[in-house]
Write a protein that holds these residues in place. Structure first.
Motif, PDB file in Angstrom:
ATOM      1  N   SER A 137       0.759   3.665  -3.178  1.00 55.35           N
ATOM      2  CA  SER A 137       0.355   5.055  -2.930  1.00 55.35           C
ATOM      3  C   SER A 137       1.440   6.017  -3.385  1.00 55.35           C
ATOM      4  CB  SER A 137       0.091   5.313  -1.442  1.00 55.35           C
ATOM      5  OG  SER A 137      -0.826   4.393  -0.939  1.00 55.35           O
ATOM      6  N   ASN A 143       0.819  -1.204   0.000  1.00 56.97           N
ATOM      7  CA  ASN A 143       0.000   0.000   0.000  1.00 56.97           C
ATOM      8  C   ASN A 143       0.857   1.261   0.000  1.00 56.97           C
ATOM      9  OD1 ASN A 143      -2.180   1.977   0.974  1.00 56.97           O
ATOM     10  ND2 ASN A 143      -3.291   0.053   0.615  1.00 56.97           N
ATOM     11  N   MET A 202      -8.618   1.623  -2.618  1.00 55.49           N
ATOM     12  CA  MET A 202      -7.397   0.851  -2.355  1.00 55.49           C
ATOM     13  C   MET A 202      -7.551  -0.123  -1.193  1.00 55.49           C
ATOM     14  SD  MET A 202      -4.285   3.488  -3.264  1.00 55.49           S
ATOM     15  CE  MET A 202      -2.960   2.307  -2.973  1.00 55.49           C
ATOM     16  N   HIS A 203      -8.697  -0.023  -0.467  1.00 58.96           N
ATOM     17  CA  HIS A 203      -8.931  -1.011   0.596  1.00 58.96           C
ATOM     18  C   HIS A 203      -9.919  -2.079   0.169  1.00 58.96           C
ATOM     19  CE1 HIS A 203      -6.416   1.119   3.411  1.00 58.96           C
ATOM     20  NE2 HIS A 203      -6.997   2.245   3.034  1.00 58.96           N
ATOM     21  N   THR A 234      -2.581  -6.444  -4.813  1.00 64.44           N
ATOM     22  CA  THR A 234      -1.303  -6.141  -4.150  1.00 64.44           C
ATOM     23  C   THR A 234      -0.708  -7.413  -3.537  1.00 64.44           C
ATOM     24  OG1 THR A 234      -2.468  -5.392  -2.171  1.00 64.44           O
ATOM     25  CG2 THR A 234      -1.766  -3.704  -3.692  1.00 64.44           C
TER      26      THR A 234
END
Ligand code: HEM
Length: 153
Positions: free
Chosen positions: A42, A38, A63-64, A72
């Motif tokens: 990011s 992450n 992204m969660h 990921t």
């Protein structure tokens, strides 16, 4: 393209594998991999905002989300497998060739995104690891990143 480096020697590979093991060695590997990924993604999107669009299929908008976390995790377990094959060059190179094809198949994936990824990865590792040997990582990650991205536009 990629700045060259010394060859990833047997000793370099040992150091990288041992230091990487320290990231994962406490039985909490998945959350640590996800958190590290992450931070890296990011950072990549901050530095290269248009690269975000490459990940719409895996729901980068959240992204969660499960989809992005799964993505990921694929990247980080892929990296983990590569690092753990540093002593098996033939196996490593065939894994790299496969990953190179998978990345080449995606329009817009350019080699220079890999050195942005690399630099963010190095700064996260240096923060994450008590013992971090930058030369060993540079030598061995050159082989890995060049193996995936060396032929990309
Ligand atoms: C050491 C670095 C990297 C590793 C080990 C890695 C590994 C992987 C793996 C295992 C997949 C899933 C392949 C599949 O199932 O088709 C993947 C997908 C992908 N990777 Fe990488 N990757 C790395 C760096 C990058 C970088 C720097 C970029 C460019 C920004 C990138 C862009 C992509 C894209 C666009 C996908 C497809 C996402 C989707 O499923 O739609 N990767 N990567």
């Amino acid at each position: 393209k990629f700045e060259s480096s010394d060859h990833c020697s047997y000793e370099d590979a040992d150091i990288v594998m041992k230091e990487w093991q320290h990231v994962l060695g406490n039985g909490q590997s998945a959350p640590i991999l996800l958190r590290t990924a992450n931070v890296i993604f990011s950072g990549l999107f901050e530095k290269e905002p248009t690269s975000r669009d490459l990940f719409t299929r895996v729901n980068v908008g959240d992204m969660h989300s499960g989809e992005f976390l799964a993505h990921t995790l694929r990247v980080m377990t892929g990296l983990d497998e590569l690092i753990n094959k540093l002593h098996s060059p033939a196996v490593l190179d065939s894994m790299l060739a496969h990953l190179a094809e998978q990345h080449a198949a995606r329009d817009g994936v350019k080699h220079d995104l890999f050195y942005v990824f690399r630099d963010i990865m190095y700064s996260s590792l240096s923060q994450l690891l008590d013992e971090y040997n930058p030369d060993a990582w540079k030598n061995c990650m050159f082989h890995i990143l060049y193996g995936i991205a060396g032929a990309l536009p």
